[in-house]
Scaffold this motif. Structure first.
Motif, PDB file in Angstrom:
ATOM      1  N   SER A   1     -40.034  25.389  36.106  1.00  0.00           N
ATOM      2  CA  SER A   1     -40.725  26.186  37.126  1.00  0.00           C
ATOM      3  C   SER A   1     -42.071  25.602  37.556  1.00  0.00           C
ATOM      4  CB  SER A   1     -40.908  27.614  36.604  1.00  0.00           C
ATOM      5  OG  SER A   1     -41.359  27.622  35.260  1.00  0.00           O
ATOM      6  N   LYS A   2     -42.389  24.403  37.106  1.00  0.00           N
ATOM      7  CA  LYS A   2     -43.689  23.802  37.456  1.00  0.00           C
ATOM      8  C   LYS A   2     -43.924  23.819  38.961  1.00  0.00           C
ATOM      9  CE  LYS A   2     -41.929  19.087  37.748  1.00  0.00           C
ATOM     10  NZ  LYS A   2     -41.308  18.110  36.863  1.00  0.00           N
ATOM     11  N   THR A   3     -45.135  24.119  39.352  1.00  0.00           N
ATOM     12  CA  THR A   3     -45.619  24.226  40.746  1.00  0.00           C
ATOM     13  C   THR A   3     -45.105  25.474  41.477  1.00  0.00           C
ATOM     14  OG1 THR A   3     -43.934  23.031  42.045  1.00  0.00           O
ATOM     15  CG2 THR A   3     -45.618  21.682  40.944  1.00  0.00           C
TER      16      THR A   3
ATOM     17  N   GLU B   1     -42.516  24.038  31.758  1.00  0.00           N
ATOM     18  CA  GLU B   1     -43.729  23.720  32.521  1.00  0.00           C
ATOM     19  C   GLU B   1     -44.272  22.363  32.078  1.00  0.00           C
ATOM     20  OE1 GLU B   1     -45.322  25.321  34.980  1.00  0.00           O
ATOM     21  OE2 GLU B   1     -43.932  27.016  35.083  1.00  0.00           O
ATOM     22  N   ASN B   2     -44.906  21.650  33.019  1.00  0.00           N
ATOM     23  CA  ASN B   2     -45.426  20.306  32.746  1.00  0.00           C
ATOM     24  C   ASN B   2     -46.919  20.217  32.577  1.00  0.00           C
ATOM     25  OD1 ASN B   2     -42.844  19.718  34.011  1.00  0.00           O
ATOM     26  ND2 ASN B   2     -43.553  17.592  33.928  1.00  0.00           N
ATOM     27  N   TYR B   3     -47.644  21.217  33.060  1.00  0.00           N
ATOM     28  CA  TYR B   3     -49.106  21.125  33.070  1.00  0.00           C
ATOM     29  C   TYR B   3     -49.665  22.239  32.200  1.00  0.00           C
ATOM     30  CZ  TYR B   3     -47.557  18.490  37.084  1.00  0.00           C
ATOM     31  OH  TYR B   3     -46.863  17.610  37.886  1.00  0.00           O
TER      32      TYR B   3
ATOM     33  N   GLY C   1     -31.013  15.260  31.127  1.00  0.00           N
ATOM     34  CA  GLY C   1     -30.385  15.681  32.359  1.00  0.00           C
ATOM     35  C   GLY C   1     -31.312  16.577  33.162  1.00  0.00           C
ATOM     36  N   MET C   2     -31.422  16.284  34.474  1.00  0.00           N
ATOM     37  CA  MET C   2     -32.225  17.052  35.415  1.00  0.00           C
ATOM     38  C   MET C   2     -31.305  17.368  36.614  1.00  0.00           C
ATOM     39  SD  MET C   2     -35.779  14.986  34.789  1.00  0.00           S
ATOM     40  CE  MET C   2     -35.989  14.348  36.416  1.00  0.00           C
ATOM     41  N   SER C   3     -31.879  17.910  37.690  1.00  0.00           N
ATOM     42  CA  SER C   3     -31.034  18.331  38.825  1.00  0.00           C
ATOM     43  C   SER C   3     -30.023  17.264  39.250  1.00  0.00           C
ATOM     44  CB  SER C   3     -31.899  18.704  40.027  1.00  0.00           C
ATOM     45  OG  SER C   3     -32.676  19.835  39.743  1.00  0.00           O
ATOM     46  N   ALA C   4     -30.489  16.011  39.338  1.00  0.00           N
ATOM     47  CA  ALA C   4     -29.657  14.967  39.929  1.00  0.00           C
ATOM     48  C   ALA C   4     -28.653  14.352  38.957  1.00  0.00           C
ATOM     49  CB  ALA C   4     -30.551  13.870  40.515  1.00  0.00           C
TER      50      ALA C   4
ATOM     51  N   VAL D   1     -30.258  21.000  29.519  1.00  0.00           N
ATOM     52  CA  VAL D   1     -30.600  20.322  30.768  1.00  0.00           C
ATOM     53  C   VAL D   1     -31.835  20.997  31.375  1.00  0.00           C
ATOM     54  CG1 VAL D   1     -28.349  19.334  31.323  1.00  0.00           C
ATOM     55  CG2 VAL D   1     -28.841  21.685  32.000  1.00  0.00           C
ATOM     56  N   ARG D   2     -32.736  20.176  31.901  1.00  0.00           N
ATOM     57  CA  ARG D   2     -34.005  20.657  32.464  1.00  0.00           C
ATOM     58  C   ARG D   2     -33.899  20.607  33.984  1.00  0.00           C
ATOM     59  NH1 ARG D   2     -35.027  16.185  29.316  1.00  0.00           N
ATOM     60  NH2 ARG D   2     -35.653  15.182  31.243  1.00  0.00           N
ATOM     61  N   VAL D   3     -33.729  21.772  34.608  1.00  0.00           N
ATOM     62  CA  VAL D   3     -33.396  21.783  36.036  1.00  0.00           C
ATOM     63  C   VAL D   3     -34.456  22.533  36.840  1.00  0.00           C
ATOM     64  CG1 VAL D   3     -31.672  22.446  37.741  1.00  0.00           C
ATOM     65  CG2 VAL D   3     -30.946  21.665  35.469  1.00  0.00           C
ATOM     66  N   GLY D   4     -35.096  21.821  37.762  1.00  0.00           N
ATOM     67  CA  GLY D   4     -36.104  22.429  38.625  1.00  0.00           C
ATOM     68  C   GLY D   4     -35.604  22.617  40.035  1.00  0.00           C
ATOM     69  N   THR D   5     -35.516  21.508  40.767  1.00  0.00           N
ATOM     70  CA  THR D   5     -35.211  21.531  42.195  1.00  0.00           C
ATOM     71  C   THR D   5     -33.938  22.311  42.535  1.00  0.00           C
ATOM     72  OG1 THR D   5     -36.245  19.355  42.269  1.00  0.00           O
ATOM     73  CG2 THR D   5     -34.991  20.027  44.208  1.00  0.00           C
ATOM     74  N   ALA D   6     -32.880  22.140  41.762  1.00  0.00           N
ATOM     75  CA  ALA D   6     -31.612  22.801  42.093  1.00  0.00           C
ATOM     76  C   ALA D   6     -31.726  24.323  41.993  1.00  0.00           C
ATOM     77  CB  ALA D   6     -30.493  22.284  41.185  1.00  0.00           C
TER      78      ALA D   6
ATOM     79  N   GLN E   1     -37.383  22.357  46.568  1.00  0.00           N
ATOM     80  CA  GLN E   1     -38.327  21.236  46.476  1.00  0.00           C
ATOM     81  C   GLN E   1     -39.699  21.726  46.040  1.00  0.00           C
ATOM     82  OE1 GLN E   1     -37.729  17.978  46.915  1.00  0.00           O
ATOM     83  NE2 GLN E   1     -35.556  18.359  47.321  1.00  0.00           N
ATOM     84  N   ARG E   2     -40.393  20.891  45.262  1.00  0.00           N
ATOM     85  CA  ARG E   2     -41.768  21.233  44.883  1.00  0.00           C
ATOM     86  C   ARG E   2     -42.736  20.803  45.972  1.00  0.00           C
ATOM     87  NH1 ARG E   2     -39.166  19.991  40.157  1.00  0.00           N
ATOM     88  NH2 ARG E   2     -39.414  17.762  40.416  1.00  0.00           N
ATOM     89  N   ASP E   3     -43.736  21.634  46.204  1.00  0.00           N
ATOM     90  CA  ASP E   3     -44.761  21.333  47.202  1.00  0.00           C
ATOM     91  C   ASP E   3     -46.066  21.041  46.476  1.00  0.00           C
ATOM     92  OD1 ASP E   3     -46.591  21.194  49.175  1.00  0.00           O
ATOM     93  OD2 ASP E   3     -46.250  23.213  49.976  1.00  0.00           O
TER      94      ASP E   3
HETATM   95  C1  LIG Z   1     -39.964  18.155  36.819  1.00  0.00           C
HETATM   96  C2  LIG Z   1     -39.160  17.826  35.616  1.00  0.00           C
HETATM   97  C3  LIG Z   1     -37.811  18.199  35.526  1.00  0.00           C
HETATM   98  C4  LIG Z   1     -37.050  18.886  36.648  1.00  0.00           C
HETATM   99  O1  LIG Z   1     -36.692  17.932  37.599  1.00  0.00           O
HETATM  100  P1  LIG Z   1     -35.739  18.337  38.848  1.00  0.00           P
HETATM  101  O2  LIG Z   1     -35.352  17.024  39.410  1.00  0.00           O
HETATM  102  O3  LIG Z   1     -36.571  19.143  39.782  1.00  0.00           O
HETATM  103  O4  LIG Z   1     -34.588  19.090  38.316  1.00  0.00           O
HETATM  104  C5  LIG Z   1     -37.144  17.922  34.334  1.00  0.00           C
HETATM  105  N1  LIG Z   1     -37.763  17.314  33.302  1.00  0.00           N
HETATM  106  C6  LIG Z   1     -39.050  16.930  33.362  1.00  0.00           C
HETATM  107  C7  LIG Z   1     -39.662  16.266  32.190  1.00  0.00           C
HETATM  108  C8  LIG Z   1     -39.779  17.169  34.521  1.00  0.00           C
HETATM  109  O5  LIG Z   1     -41.047  16.755  34.572  1.00  0.00           O
END
Ligand SMILES: *Cc1c(COP(=O)(O)O)cnc(C)c1O
Length: 231
Positions: A36-38, A57-59, A201-204, A217-222, A226-228
């Motif tokens: 959920s970062k950003t 979260e990353n920050y 594993g991430m969105s892509a 799996v760590r999924v943000g964008t999907a 998109q993050r702004d």
């Molecule tokens: C931002 C981030 C993700 C999510 O990436 P998406 O491509 O948006 O799914 C996963 N892992 C880490 C470590 C990230 O920094």
């Protein structure tokens, strides 16, 4: 038309389940972490209402702020970004998991600063599986010593490994990167550790990661779009 977070979450769950089935694994062997970062608190609330419980979260400041704003919800917080030693105290007090351990000093600080009364902090060691194409993560050569030292820290529980392979259109290379993390974990378990988590594993690249044994799996964008970064 933009998709609602609840719809995107449902589609992502289906994607994970389909990938698990293709890999011959029960779908519940893969945890979905919503990154959920950003994105605002309202986005997290929306995903929570749709049944999501684990958020990444990353920050550090953003994690601390969101955890305070959303303290009424029993969310499991995962810190997945680079961690400097002057920020470990906040993470030790707030997170349930940390995915980005790459040196012993950071792990020692997290263990020492974990507030009494909280359960041990679940941690993963981030491994550089991409050689010179990436700078973050400990090297495979340094991993065994680091893993055994981290596993011995009293207020941490070493659960497994994490990787972020270099971006590549080469599917075979990507799968080889994920496979190498799984094999490193198997070697550590053969040497006496009991690691049960592979964060990859991430969105892509959800499919390739699950085929190679990902358990998280760590999924943000999907999920959130998109993050702004201009806001
Ligand atoms: C931002 C981030 C993700 C999510 O990436 P998406 O491509 O948006 O799914 C996963 N892992 C880490 C470590 C990230 O920094």
């Amino acid at each position: 038309m933009t998709q609602s977070i609840a719809d995107a979450l449902a589609a992502t769950r289906q994607h994970v389940a389909a990938a698990a089935q293709l890999a011959g694994r029960p779908p519940d062997t893969v945890t979905l972490l919503a990154v959920s970062k950003t994105h605002p608190d309202s986005a997290i609330r929306e995903a929570y209402a749709a049944g999501q419980r684990a958020f990444g979260e990353n920050y550090v400041q953003e994690l601390v702020h969101k955890a305070a704003q959303l303290a009424a919800l029993p969310i499991e917080w995962h810190f997945i970004g680079p961690l400097q030693s002057n920020k470990t105290r906040d993470v030790a007090a707030t997170a349930h998991w940390v995915h980005s351990i790459e040196r012993l000093k950071i792990a020692e600080r997290l263990s020492a600063q974990r507030p009494p009364g909280l359960p041990p902090l679940n941690v993963l060691i981030q491994v550089n599986v991409s050689g010179e194409a990436s700078k973050s993560g400990c090297t495979p050569q340094d991993l065994p010593a680091l893993a055994h030292a981290v596993a011995a820290l009293p207020q941490l529980r070493l659960r497994g490994l994490m990787c972020i392979p270099e971006p590549t259109p080469d599917r075979a290379l990507l799968r080889a990167r994920f496979a190498s993390l799984r094999s490193l974990q198997a070697q550590l378990n053969a040497a006496g550790l009991a690691l049960d988590t592979l964060s990859m594993g991430m969105s892509a690249d959800i499919d390739a990661a699950i085929l190679e044994g990902s358990t998280l799996v760590r999924v943000g964008t999907a999920i959130f779009g998109q993050r702004d970064y201009t806001r």
